[in-house]
Every structure is written in structure tokens, then in C-alpha cells.
Enzyme design. Structure first.
Site, mmCIF file in Angstrom:
data_model
loop_
_atom_site.group_PDB
_atom_site.id
_atom_site.type_symbol
_atom_site.label_atom_id
_atom_site.label_comp_id
_atom_site.label_asym_id
_atom_site.label_seq_id
_atom_site.Cartn_x
_atom_site.Cartn_y
_atom_site.Cartn_z
ATOM 1 N N ARG A 56 19.019 72.645 49.829
ATOM 2 C CA ARG A 56 17.818 73.455 49.993
ATOM 3 C C ARG A 56 18.176 74.917 50.267
ATOM 4 O O ARG A 56 19.252 75.224 50.760
ATOM 5 C CB ARG A 56 16.976 72.913 51.153
ATOM 6 N N LYS A 198 10.822 67.777 49.750
ATOM 7 C CA LYS A 198 10.586 68.312 51.088
ATOM 8 C C LYS A 198 9.368 69.235 51.141
ATOM 9 O O LYS A 198 8.752 69.390 52.201
ATOM 10 C CB LYS A 198 11.837 69.048 51.589
ATOM 11 N N HIS A 217 9.786 62.650 60.692
ATOM 12 C CA HIS A 217 10.993 62.666 59.876
ATOM 13 C C HIS A 217 11.915 61.569 60.416
ATOM 14 O O HIS A 217 12.778 61.815 61.258
ATOM 15 C CB HIS A 217 11.656 64.044 59.963
ATOM 16 N N SER A 235 21.407 64.578 60.045
ATOM 17 C CA SER A 235 22.478 64.139 59.156
ATOM 18 C C SER A 235 23.727 63.763 59.948
ATOM 19 O O SER A 235 24.159 64.489 60.844
ATOM 20 C CB SER A 235 22.803 65.263 58.166
ATOM 21 N N LYS A 239 21.331 57.292 60.838
ATOM 22 C CA LYS A 239 19.939 56.868 60.641
ATOM 23 C C LYS A 239 19.811 55.840 59.514
ATOM 24 O O LYS A 239 19.204 54.780 59.685
ATOM 25 C CB LYS A 239 19.073 58.101 60.342
ATOM 26 N N THR A 240 20.410 56.150 58.359
ATOM 27 C CA THR A 240 20.312 55.239 57.208
ATOM 28 C C THR A 240 21.058 53.939 57.483
ATOM 29 O O THR A 240 20.556 52.853 57.219
ATOM 30 C CB THR A 240 20.888 55.917 55.944
ATOM 31 N N ASP A 254 12.949 57.820 55.258
ATOM 32 C CA ASP A 254 13.022 59.240 55.606
ATOM 33 C C ASP A 254 11.749 59.877 56.159
ATOM 34 O O ASP A 254 11.828 60.696 57.058
ATOM 35 C CB ASP A 254 13.468 60.025 54.367
ATOM 36 N N ARG A 319 23.884 63.199 45.991
ATOM 37 C CA ARG A 319 22.673 62.421 46.294
ATOM 38 C C ARG A 319 22.307 61.443 45.183
ATOM 39 O O ARG A 319 22.693 61.629 44.026
ATOM 40 C CB ARG A 319 21.482 63.373 46.464
#
Length: 528
Positions: A56, A198, A217, A235, A239-240, A254, A319
Site C-alpha cells: 500500500r 482496503k 480488523h 503482521s 493471527k492467520t 481479516d 500474496r
């Protein structure tokens, strides 16, 4: 130029002979490959490169300063104002630019799996692979829904159109501009597909609170008994990894909303990092990379088309995007009840936060507003030692409203539903980064599972002397000495120094929340 002209420009663009509306996945793959935008890998995934922008561009993101929204928006580094004039002029330029293209691609769909608050969106893409990305990431309509679809927000994406800052009033050639009044997101100068994802999340973060819905989020999953768990984390915090559980169904990875009905996924797909991906470590993501999935900046052998997920030569931010139904263990539709357990994940490279601690409502609001983790050496050029990162509400780049709006919604939800909140440190233990060791994933999984199963709700705890956190005295399957950070350090004086250093960073960061109640500061923050 007024808004009527803006709408007419859009209608004229959409009525052009170059428009392809709602192409299927095979059609979009064919278009992307025949047009030279992307190639197929050995697994059948579509692989594209995004050029110089592999992430981003926060410095190029703006919101139009408009009468209807300007008093609500939290203006600053995240939400930078830009004038209506600048937006209108760029908009017309981009529309005229797109009219000249041989082909354009339109996706119509939704954001938000809860029908009561669902947002109808459309995306107009210069690139077929970008349109496939949106098709897989957002919620796809049924034939019946498509027939009556009327977009409430439109993304206009022209990656190869570059702004002239001297003429167009932007900071660079790239721009991501949102007009809440005209309900348009204008993107140019960047091929990074994540900007579209996003941008819609930012819109939902603006709209949902007005409906009494808490946008989040986070990832979310649910057990067989309907017990929902949320996982917040920046990051690298896990989390994942931690939300992927064979015994629990994934709601989403997400972005979520929490309404009076319960939790719902905002998206219809997943956007996962692939750097160092393996079938052993993350089988769900690995197996989702097949026909219809979209890979960004992943290294591929030119002849065999085999992906090398360990190669970060283009970027560490490689990604994959895929629809959520590429994962077996999911909830359909992506909605569930109210969360019983909320987990805040942090990777503390200072090694002083407990591996798990129970939070009071005030502590939950404090740590939610803080959004702490550590940026580790080697993750970015110039980072030679751990750096503290505070990302408000675990997602500061996507929050158009003041952070306290979201924190107050969290506090209200905790009160209403009795959700148990835990802070989990997946970072270092026994010393700071370079001295101690990373917390064992097996221990973290055991602690998180105990929290989700309700085994830590009424256990005996001791209070951390620096941060005031309530640490369980015992967690079955985890060594007792691991639970209390100070006990895990051989050098107690070194621990005290480092813990006080981090506490001071927390307090200094929190000074920016001037409108937060004194109760949250006193009861939620460090004791020192």
C-alpha cells in the site's frame, strides 16, 4: 463540476462498447493471460507482478474534504484531506483515459455478509487480473442479486494512469482518493491490488458505526457449540496461524463486523501472505493456491512455472487472493453469534509481556487503542534492532473516524455480551530479542485453546507488577515458569529495566488519545 456531472461521466463510461461486466473466473483468466497481464503457474493460479508498488501507498491516500463528512473524519497522517476540485479534475481525466482503452472489466458484488448492513459495490478495472482479484475477495452475488444490483460505492481503478503532482495536486504519480459524498474511490498509478480491498474496508469503517455496528480488523472462527473467537493482531503476530484450527470453522481471516445479530465477515475471500509458505506450516493457504487464485509478486520458475515461496526478491510482501470456499473448514454464509473470547496478539521483542493475560474491560480498551507489537530486525531496510509499533485498534491505516469511536464500541460490546479478553504475547521469553527465545508455538496454541474453551475464565491469577495484567497461575500443558515473564529471565534487573522501558513507551504513545476517559488510562495502562 457538480456531482450530477460526475454521475453522468460514470454512466457514459459504463455504457461504452469496451465494457466487460461480471466475467466468469475462466473468462478473466483467459483475458489476463492473453493480454499479457499475468501467467499461469503449475498449480493453475494466476500470477502477476505489481511493478514498483508491492504494498500500500499510505502517503498517497486521501479523503475528499466535503461538507457532509468533514466534521466526522479524524484528519491527520492517515486521513489526509484533498479538495473537491482536485478530485473532480482527476476523476474526469481518469474517466476519459479509461474510455480510450480497448477493454475494461466490471465486477458487481457486496461487502458484508450480514444482509441487514450489506454494502453494494462495483469495481471498474483497467486490468482483467485486478477484476479477478475483486471477484475473489469481495462477496459474489447470486444471479437474482445481480439482476437487481445497484452499486452504493464504486471503485474506479486505472493503474497505468499516472498523476502529475505539479498539475493534479497529488504528492506523487499515485493516488487513492475516497469521496464519501460522491461514493467513489479513485485509484491510479499503482498496480498493487490490495489498495482496492482496503479502500472498501475503510468505507465500512466509516459506515458501520453509524448503524451501531463495530467494524474490526481481525480474524474469526467458531466452534461446534457456536462459540465465536476473534483474533486481533498486526503482521507477524500469528493471527492467520492461530485462527486456522482444524476443530473450529473459519468465519473470515481479516475483516469483520459485530452487530446486534453477531459477527459477520466483510469479505468473500482471503488475502494471505505467501513468503516462506509451505504445505506443512500452513496447509489451508497452500492448498488454496489453485485455478482461480491470484498470486502477487511470487517468484516463479520461467519454464516449469513452479512457485518459489521462499524467494522474496520482488518483495517480502508476496500474496495470494482466493475465495473463502477454497478452504474446507468454513462457515457458510460467513456469519456467527456473539464472541465469547477475544484475543489480542502481540509479538513483544522486548520479552517482557506475559505469554497470556486476562484483561479487564478498561485494559481491553487501552490495549485495543495501543495496538502494540514489535517490528523486528531484518524485516525492513535500516531496522537493526526491534522497534515498537503502535497501530491504533490493530488497524490504524483504515480508520476514518476517531479511534475512540471504535474503542467505545468494543467496551460496549464487552459489557453487553460478557466477552472474555486475553492479551497473548507470541514474541520473546526469557530475554529480549537476541537473548531470549521465541515463544513456542505449541505453548501459544495450548494457551489460546484454553482461553477459547473457557478454562481460564475463573482461574487464579497474579497481577503483573509493571503492566497490571492478570496472569493465570497455571495453564495445563504450559510450564509455570513460562507464564510469568520476570521468572523466565535469568537477569531480573535486566527484565525490570526493559519492562519499565516498554511501559514508558506505552504511556507516551497513549498521550495522543486526549479524549479518552481517565478511568481507561488509570485502570487500563501500566502501573508504573
Amino acid at each position: 463540476m457538480n456531482s450530477v456531472d460526475i454521475n453522468n461521466e460514470l454512466k457514459e463510461l459504463l455504457s461504452g462498447a469496451n465494457i466487460n461486466v461480471q466475467l466468469s473466473v475462466p473468462e478473466l483468466v483467459e483475458k489476463a493471460t492473453s493480454r499479457g497481464e499475468a501467467t499461469l503457474t503449475v498449480d493453475g493460479a494466476l500470477r502477476a507482478e505489481t511493478g514498483k508498488y508491492t504494498g500500500r501507498s499510505p502517503k498517497d491516500k486521501y479523503m475528499v474534504e466535503e461538507e457532509t463528512s468533514k466534521d466526522k473524519i479524524d484528519w491527520g497522517k492517515v486521513n489526509k484531506p484533498i479538495s473537491t476540485e482536485v478530485f473532480d479534475n482527476l476523476y474526469v481525466k481518469v474517466i476519459n483515459y479509461l474510455k480510450e482503452k480497448d477493454e475494461l472489466f466490471v465486477f458487481k458484488g457486496f461487502a458484508g455478509a450480514d444482509k441487514d448492513s450489506q454494502l453494494s459495490i462495483q469495481v471498474i478495472n483497467e486490468y482483467a487480473w485486478h477484476n479477478l482479484f475483486c471477484h475473489q475477495l469481495f462477496i459474489r452475488p447470486t444471479a437474482e442479486e445481480l439482476a437487481s444490483h445497484a452499486a452504493q460505492f464504486t471503485i474506479v481503478s486505472a493503474p497505468s494512469f499516472k498523476a502529475d503532482p505539479a498539475v493534479d495536486g497529488t504528492a506523487s504519480e499515485t493516488f487513492i482518493i475516497t469521496s464519501m459524498e460522491k461514493k467513489i474511490i479513485l485509484i491510479g498509478g499503482t498496480e498493487y491490488a490490495g489498495e482496492m480491498k482496503k479502500s472498501i474496508f475503510g468505507i465500512m469503517n466509516y459506515l458501520l458505526p453509524e448503524q451501531g455496528i463495530f467494524p474490526m480488523h481481525c480474524s474469526a472462527n467458531v466452534g461446534e457449540e457456536g462459540d465465536v473467537a476473534l483474533f486481533f493482531g498486526l503482521s507477524g503476530t500469528g493471527k492467520t496461524t492461530l485462527s486456522a484450527d482444524a476443530d473450529r470453522k473459519l468465519i473470515g481471516d481479516d475483516e469483520h463486523g459485530w452487530s446486534d445479530n453477531g459477527v459477520f465477515n466483510i469479505e468473500g475471500g482471503c488475502y494471505a501472505k505467501t513468503i516462506n509458505l509451505s504445505a506443512e506450516k500452513e496447509p489451508e493457504i497452500y492448498n488454496a493456491i489453485k485455478f482461480g487464485a491470484v498470486l502477487e509478486n511470487v517468484a516463479v520458475h520461467p519454464e516449469t512455472r513452479v512457485c518459489d515461496y521462499d524467494d522474496g526478491s520482488l518483495t517480502e510482501n508476496t500474496r495470494v487472493a482466493y475465495p473463502i470456499n477454497y478452504i474446507d473448514n468454513i462457515v457458510t454464509p460467513s456469519v456467527a453469534g456473539h464472541p465469547k473470547t477475544i484475543v489480542f496478539l502481540t509479538a513483544d521483542a522486548f520479552g517482557v509481556l506475559p505469554p497470556i493475560s486476562k484483561l479487564t474491560k478498561e485494559q481491553a480498551m487501552y490495549h485495543f487503542l495501543s495496538g502494540f507489537t514489535s517490528k523486528l530486525a531484518g524485516t525492513e531496510r535500516g531496522v537493526t534492532e526491534p522497534e515498537p509499533v503502535f497501530s491504533t485498534c490493530f488497524g490504524s491505516p483504515f480508520l476514518p473516524l476517531p479511534a475512540t469511536v471504535y474503542a467505545e464500541m468494543l467496551g460496549k460490546k464487552i459489557d453487553e455480551h460478557g466477552s472474555q479478553v486475553f492479551l497473548v504475547n507470541t514474541g520473546w521469553t526469557g530475554g529480549e530479542y537476541g537473548v531470549g527465545s521465541r515463544m513456542k508455538l505449541s505453548y501459544t496454541r495450548t494457551m489460546v485453546r484454553a482461553a477459547i474453551d473457557g478454562k481460564l475464565n475463573d482461574v487464579e491469577t497474579i497481577q503483573d507488577g509493571v503492566f497490571g495484567l492478570n496472569i493465570p497461575v497455571a495453564v495445563e500443558g504450559v510450564p509455570t515458569e513460562v507464564l510469568t515473564p520476570r521468572e523466565a529471565w535469568a537477569d531480573k534487573a535486566a527484565y525490570d529495566k526493559k519492562a519499565n522501558e516498554l511501559a514508558e513507551l506505552f504511556k507516551n504513545n497513549f498521550k495522543k488519545f486526549e479524549d479518552v476517559s481517565e478511568e481507561i488510562v488509570k485502570k487500563g495502562g501500566p502501573l508504573v
